[in-house]
Design a protein around this motif. Structure first.
Motif, PDB file in Angstrom:
ATOM      1  N   ILE A 279       0.814  -1.184   0.183  1.00 14.35           N
ATOM      2  CA  ILE A 279      -0.466  -0.189  -0.034  1.00 14.35           C
ATOM      3  C   ILE A 279       0.839   1.635  -0.036  1.00 14.35           C
ATOM      4  O   ILE A 279       1.646   1.201   0.150  1.00 14.35           O
ATOM      5  N   ILE A 280       0.612   2.305  -0.478  1.00  8.12           N
ATOM      6  CA  ILE A 280       0.788   4.128   0.139  1.00  8.12           C
ATOM      7  C   ILE A 280       0.469   4.956   0.582  1.00  8.12           C
ATOM      8  O   ILE A 280      -1.099   4.215   0.866  1.00  8.12           O
ATOM      9  N   SER A 281       1.079   5.168   1.144  1.00  7.69           N
ATOM     10  CA  SER A 281       0.076   6.414   2.378  1.00  7.69           C
ATOM     11  C   SER A 281       0.099   7.584   1.616  1.00  7.69           C
ATOM     12  O   SER A 281       0.946   8.268   0.767  1.00  7.69           O
ATOM     13  N   LEU A 282      -0.595   8.181   1.924  1.00  5.23           N
ATOM     14  CA  LEU A 282      -1.103   9.658   1.060  1.00  5.23           C
ATOM     15  C   LEU A 282      -1.142  11.035   1.791  1.00  5.23           C
ATOM     16  O   LEU A 282      -1.460  10.434   3.116  1.00  5.23           O
ATOM     17  N   ARG A 283      -1.110  11.613   1.159  1.00  8.41           N
ATOM     18  CA  ARG A 283      -1.807  12.887   2.064  1.00  8.41           C
ATOM     19  C   ARG A 283      -2.827  13.166   2.914  1.00  8.41           C
ATOM     20  O   ARG A 283      -3.666  12.375   2.728  1.00  8.41           O
ATOM     21  N   GLY A 284      -2.703  13.637   4.061  1.00  7.19           N
ATOM     22  CA  GLY A 284      -4.341  13.989   5.001  1.00  7.19           C
ATOM     23  C   GLY A 284      -4.115  12.212   5.426  1.00  7.19           C
ATOM     24  O   GLY A 284      -5.850  12.288   5.500  1.00  7.19           O
ATOM     25  N   ASN A 285      -3.875  11.261   5.643  1.00  8.38           N
ATOM     26  CA  ASN A 285      -4.206  10.444   6.160  1.00  8.38           C
ATOM     27  C   ASN A 285      -4.496   8.965   5.629  1.00  8.38           C
ATOM     28  O   ASN A 285      -6.065   8.506   6.049  1.00  8.38           O
ATOM     29  N   PHE A 286      -4.430   9.352   3.995  1.00  6.61           N
ATOM     30  CA  PHE A 286      -5.453   8.531   3.003  1.00  6.61           C
ATOM     31  C   PHE A 286      -4.069   7.578   2.630  1.00  6.61           C
ATOM     32  O   PHE A 286      -3.308   7.222   2.862  1.00  6.61           O
ATOM     33  N   TYR A 287      -5.012   5.849   2.516  1.00  3.91           N
ATOM     34  CA  TYR A 287      -4.552   4.805   2.086  1.00  3.91           C
ATOM     35  C   TYR A 287      -4.696   4.244   0.476  1.00  3.91           C
ATOM     36  O   TYR A 287      -6.401   4.358   0.356  1.00  3.91           O
ATOM     37  N   ALA A 288      -3.918   3.563  -0.011  1.00  4.26           N
ATOM     38  CA  ALA A 288      -4.284   3.002  -1.164  1.00  4.26           C
ATOM     39  C   ALA A 288      -3.383   1.504  -1.308  1.00  4.26           C
ATOM     40  O   ALA A 288      -2.581   1.826  -1.173  1.00  4.26           O
TER      41      ALA A 288
END
Length: 75
Positions: free
Chosen positions: A63-72
């Motif tokens: 997975i990847i961590s995105l800005r603002g505590n979002f994950y994908a």
């Protein structure tokens, strides 16, 4: 089926709780970003434990961590 095959199946270790948690997270997290609060709602995992598991998954490029505590999920 032979009895030897059955013995091997019985002796096979069960997945660890951590592995089951990761399978559940990979089912929840898709290529569409999802916020940590939504992940926590779906899993009921303690937030500090959840951050630790998500960090491990990032290190394994699952997975990847995105800005603002979002994950994908990495596809």
């Amino acid at each position: 089926f032979s009895s030897k095959w059955t013995e091997q199946q019985v002796k096979r270790p069960l997945p660890s709780e951590n592995a089951l948690t990761k399978y559940k997270l990979l089912d929840i997290i898709s290529d569409k970003p999802i916020h940590i609060d939504e992940i926590q709602k779906h899993t009921n995992i303690d937030i500090s434990s959840l951050y630790g598991i998500l960090f491990e998954m990032q290190m394994k490029n699952e997975i990847i961590s995105l800005r603002g505590n979002f994950y994908a999920k990495i596809i």
